[in-house]
Design a protein around this motif. Structure first.
Motif, PDB file in Angstrom:
ATOM      1  N   SER A 231       0.841  -1.201   0.000  1.00  0.00           N
ATOM      2  CA  SER A 231       0.000   0.000   0.000  1.00  0.00           C
ATOM      3  C   SER A 231       0.873   1.246   0.000  1.00  0.00           C
ATOM      4  CB  SER A 231      -0.908   0.032   1.236  1.00  0.00           C
ATOM      5  OG  SER A 231      -1.738  -1.101   1.309  1.00  0.00           O
TER       6      SER A 231
ATOM      7  N   THR B 154      -3.150   0.167  -3.460  1.00  0.00           N
ATOM      8  CA  THR B 154      -3.127  -0.885  -2.448  1.00  0.00           C
ATOM      9  C   THR B 154      -3.472  -2.205  -3.110  1.00  0.00           C
ATOM     10  OG1 THR B 154      -3.950  -1.667  -0.306  1.00  0.00           O
ATOM     11  CG2 THR B 154      -5.544  -0.572  -1.745  1.00  0.00           C
TER      12      THR B 154
ATOM     13  N   TRP C 150      -6.162   1.546   2.504  1.00  0.00           N
ATOM     14  CA  TRP C 150      -7.151   0.457   2.444  1.00  0.00           C
ATOM     15  C   TRP C 150      -8.321   0.741   3.375  1.00  0.00           C
ATOM     16  CZ3 TRP C 150      -9.502  -3.380   0.218  1.00  0.00           C
ATOM     17  CH2 TRP C 150     -10.210  -4.316   0.965  1.00  0.00           C
TER      18      TRP C 150
END
Length: 209
Positions: A112, A194, A119
């Motif tokens: 990410s 992500t 996220w």
């Protein structure tokens, strides 16, 4: 782990290994694993989640390889192995991703940028906004969605009902990023990214026998 070699007739649980860089990833995955429906579904699956001492990207990769060798030696291999990390200020990220994907067996990567909190943000909004650091994302999450958010709080229970929204928004983000990826833009240079959703989709697809 000599005990695993005591009897080949014993049916052992499927093993999944997840090595995490940070606390928030561990909190989220532990919440997911212990949620009632998932706990029942995964009753015959051993999901190991932990943070090694060296949780840099290369450190996670090294630990994953070590655990794979140990598991093979004990005749109790992992069904899948994942390393989870953020961009932050880490070095060697492209090298880590390349070496993980070309390992035998393959080591999966949930990456990410700028951090795992992207996220979490996707549980609430569809976004491709550029954040310069993790503190900026955390402030948005705390201000608009999760008051008093902290990496170590039990936040999974507060957002689990929106996990399908996060998966849909992550799929949208992949579509938005694909033209840049096709043009050779490295993952670390994208505006937002992500692949943690791929880990969740993998766990969702596991069926207990």
């Amino acid at each position: 782990m000599t005990k695993y070699r005591l009897s080949r007739s014993i049916s052992l649980p499927e093993r999944v290994l997840v090595l995490c860089e940070g606390e928030s990833e561990k909190v989220y995955l532990s919440g997911y694993k212990n949620e009632d429906a998932n706990r029942r579904r995964l009753s015959r699956v051993e999901i190991e989640i932990y943070q090694p001492k060296d949780f840099s990207p290369l450190g996670l990769l090294k630990e994953a390889r070590k655990k794979l060798k140990e598991a093979k030696k004990d005749h109790y291999p992992y069904k899948s192995v994942w390393i989870v990390f953020d961009r932050d200020q880490h070095a060697h990220i492209p090298q880590t991703i390349h070496e993980a994907h070309t390992s035998e067996p393959v080591i999966n990567v949930a990456f990410s940028l700028v951090c795992f909190e992207y996220w979490i943000l996707l549980h609430f909004e569809r976004s491709r906004k550029l954040y310069n650091n993790c503190e900026q994302i955390k402030k948005v999450i705390e201000k608009d969605y999760l008051p008093n958010y902290a990496k170590t709080m039990n936040f999974y229970s507060l957002i689990k009902s929106a996990i399908n929204t996060a998966l849909e928004n992550a799929a949208w983000l992949h579509q938005q990023n694909q033209p840049d990826i096709n043009n050779g833009v490295p993952l670390v240079s994208l505006q937002a990214y992500t692949s943690f959703d791929q880990l969740i989709r993998h766990l969702d697809e596991i069926k207990s026998e």
